[in-house]
Write a protein that holds these residues in place. Sequence first.
Motif, PDB file in Angstrom:
ATOM      1  N   VAL A  84       1.850  -3.305   1.963  1.00  0.00           N
ATOM      2  CA  VAL A  84       1.496  -4.616   2.894  1.00  0.00           C
ATOM      3  C   VAL A  84       0.138  -5.095   2.065  1.00  0.00           C
ATOM      4  N   TRP A  85      -0.770  -4.464   1.734  1.00  0.00           N
ATOM      5  CA  TRP A  85      -2.148  -4.714   1.072  1.00  0.00           C
ATOM      6  C   TRP A  85      -1.844  -5.490  -0.165  1.00  0.00           C
ATOM      7  N   ILE A  86      -0.983  -5.017  -0.935  1.00  0.00           N
ATOM      8  CA  ILE A  86      -0.690  -5.528  -2.255  1.00  0.00           C
ATOM      9  C   ILE A  86       0.030  -6.789  -1.979  1.00  0.00           C
ATOM     10  N   SER A  93       3.372   2.472   2.783  1.00  0.00           N
ATOM     11  CA  SER A  93       3.606   1.170   3.758  1.00  0.00           C
ATOM     12  C   SER A  93       2.574   0.476   3.811  1.00  0.00           C
ATOM     13  N   TYR A  94       1.375   0.930   3.787  1.00  0.00           N
ATOM     14  CA  TYR A  94      -0.014   0.181   4.006  1.00  0.00           C
ATOM     15  C   TYR A  94      -0.396  -0.186   2.489  1.00  0.00           C
ATOM     16  N   VAL A  95      -0.358   0.398   1.596  1.00  0.00           N
ATOM     17  CA  VAL A  95      -0.740  -0.080   0.038  1.00  0.00           C
ATOM     18  C   VAL A  95       0.368  -1.109  -0.004  1.00  0.00           C
ATOM     19  N   SER A 145      -0.192  -8.815   0.450  1.00  0.00           N
ATOM     20  CA  SER A 145      -1.016  -9.850   1.003  1.00  0.00           C
ATOM     21  C   SER A 145      -2.090 -10.450  -0.039  1.00  0.00           C
ATOM     22  N   GLN A 146      -2.323  -9.156  -0.951  1.00  0.00           N
ATOM     23  CA  GLN A 146      -3.207  -9.881  -2.186  1.00  0.00           C
ATOM     24  C   GLN A 146      -2.505 -10.917  -3.217  1.00  0.00           C
ATOM     25  N   SER A 147      -1.182 -10.397  -3.386  1.00  0.00           N
ATOM     26  CA  SER A 147      -0.490 -10.977  -4.343  1.00  0.00           C
ATOM     27  C   SER A 147       0.069 -12.687  -4.062  1.00  0.00           C
TER      28      SER A 147
END
Length: 118
Positions: A97-99, A93-95, A101-103
């Motif tokens: 959300v991070w992806i 889930s953390y990964v 936000s980056q994409s």
Amino acid sequence: MGYFGGMGLLSWVEGFKHWLAFLLLFGIGAKMIYESYSHDVDVKTHRLTHKVMCLLAIATSLDAMAAGFTLNLMIIEPIVACFIIGLMTAILSYVGVWIGSQSGTWLEHKAEMLGGIV
């Protein structure tokens, strides 16, 4: 409940459980790829009522029961499986959300197609 129900169903699906898992995952992936090509921009939003919340709760419970069924298909202690599932859910889930936000917006509908392929 799902775990004990799965114990009873294990003998029925023992011989073809890998094919059953393959077909279910293939169907979900194919549907995701299909939906990634439909660019329906006029998606209606519905009000979140008590009836909708109740139906979502039932669907979540059925999903959890199905997960309990599958725990019997693996040779693992239920407590260990729950710990692994919880840990992996938190990490992924953390990964995710991070992806996301980056994409930003450059990935758009291709994200659903990528999810279906994976």
